[in-house]
Design an enzyme around this catalytic site. Sequence first.
Site, PDB file in Angstrom:
ATOM      1  N   ASP A 290       0.863  -1.151   0.073  1.00 25.70           N
ATOM      2  CA  ASP A 290       0.090  -0.199   0.082  1.00 25.70           C
ATOM      3  C   ASP A 290       0.993   1.157   0.049  1.00 25.70           C
ATOM      4  OD1 ASP A 290      -2.389   1.679   0.257  1.00 25.70           O
ATOM      5  OD2 ASP A 290      -3.441   0.256   1.273  1.00 25.70           O
ATOM      6  N   ASP A 291       0.312   2.434   0.468  1.00 26.96           N
ATOM      7  CA  ASP A 291       1.166   3.645   0.407  1.00 26.96           C
ATOM      8  C   ASP A 291       2.637   3.456   1.330  1.00 26.96           C
ATOM      9  OD1 ASP A 291      -0.948   5.089  -0.922  1.00 26.96           O
ATOM     10  OD2 ASP A 291      -1.724   5.242   0.925  1.00 26.96           O
TER      11      ASP A 291
END
Length: 504
Positions: A290-291
């Site tokens: 993810d981020d």
Amino acid sequence: MDSGSVEFRFKKLVGLGLDWTGLESLDPLTICPFSELANRPGDQAMEVVFVIVLLGLLSVGRVESGEYPAMSCRKHSASLTEYGGVGDGKTSNTEAFKKAMADLSKFSSDGGAQLIVPPGKWLTGSFNLTSHFTLYLQKDAVILASQDENDFPLIPVLPSYGRGRDAPGDGLRYSSFIYGNNLTDVILTGANGTIDGQGQTWWDKYHQKKLKYTRPTLIEILYSKQIQISNLTLLNSPQWVVHPVYSSDILIQGLTILAPYDPVSPNTDGIDPDSCSNVRIEDCYIVSGDDCISLKSGWDQYGIKVGMPTQHVIIKRVTCISPDSALIALGSEMSGGVQDIRIEDTVAINTESGIRIKTAVGRGGYVKDIYVRNVTMHTMKYVFWMTGNYKSHPDNNTDPKALPVINNINYKDITAENVTMVANLEGIQGDPFTGICMSNVNIGLSAKPKKLQWNCTDIAGFTSGVTPKPCALLPDKGAGKDFSCDFPTDKLPIEDVQLKTCSY
């Protein structure tokens, strides 16, 4: 010298034709394989076997002396083995960690304490930290998270979220693997030792929709101050990896954070300061599902009510690989506000987007005074991405009149290559994103770029020296002028924090 002593038997290796210098740092079987024992007289073979067994015992659980940089040094020190720890990768050390924390917390007002985790594999369930405390992982020390849900106690959901991120969970969620609450002066560091969340079982349950409660984070510290997390390798978190919440004066340095790409490891954000202030993140390498970094401050009406922003954050020298997410995300849970964020000297490789703003109608809050410079990107889907249409909400009670404010967003000295689309900038109708500035931006496109390179709706701002030519909503205001977007010249207090040389 006693003929039965360890020293005597080590010395006798010279007579056996073996070089024993530095043996304690080697695999015993590389010194003398079993095949060689057959060629030795019986007594010599027994001596070599003794040393092999001895070295095997020394290689696990041995605490060596050393030095390390930290915000605070400690007066008292202990090894996990003193509390019954067994580093075989199979024996549970949950009670050993709990005993250590209970005992070492007694020194909080007497110079603090440090717990040394020696080389070995130390399996454990969730455990809590204490104040004026250092958890130090030696080289080749690995703390392994239990894969049994029962080893992760249930705790209340965060007030600024109102529910768990994965599931409502009746107001409860699983505790993080390493957890702290209401602490002062807590340090997690090491000689690049490893904390492995063994998240595969949690990822599988998430994909199979078998979770009643939200997955654990790897490290979560709440309502605390003076936090250092540094010089560690963090692997395979069940969910977010490093999650300080409602905290301040935070130093995150020299981390290697690794998780498989999404969709294998969903929501494995690397570092997520959440309603935190005075934060310094630097010299980290992150491969994420993810981020890589996400700055948060609560979710919709719950975040608005708590009203605690993430602010005064500096991010330097971070390298990110995340094919399905961002180098740095602002949001999407940003309802308490995100302000005064300084990002510089960062690199994104094979990552979906650079610095991404994610928000929605109902979020409220703000993202403002964002400063970005000296960013290099290779193989990107987007360089610039802002969206006011990130629609996930905690429940049906979100206020549709709670509109976010996005203002004063500055990008300068940006270089990118092999880019599919330069910018997807989507504000909110009737609530435009304003004050967007871009200067000295050079972007090289991929072999098969999108036909539309700038998608701009409900935004306002200006540019200078940007290639390819921006959309009409971002006109060139710097033509013929020495123009550059803003970046603060003052220093944040966390930048002045100096590390001491501590020993164990």
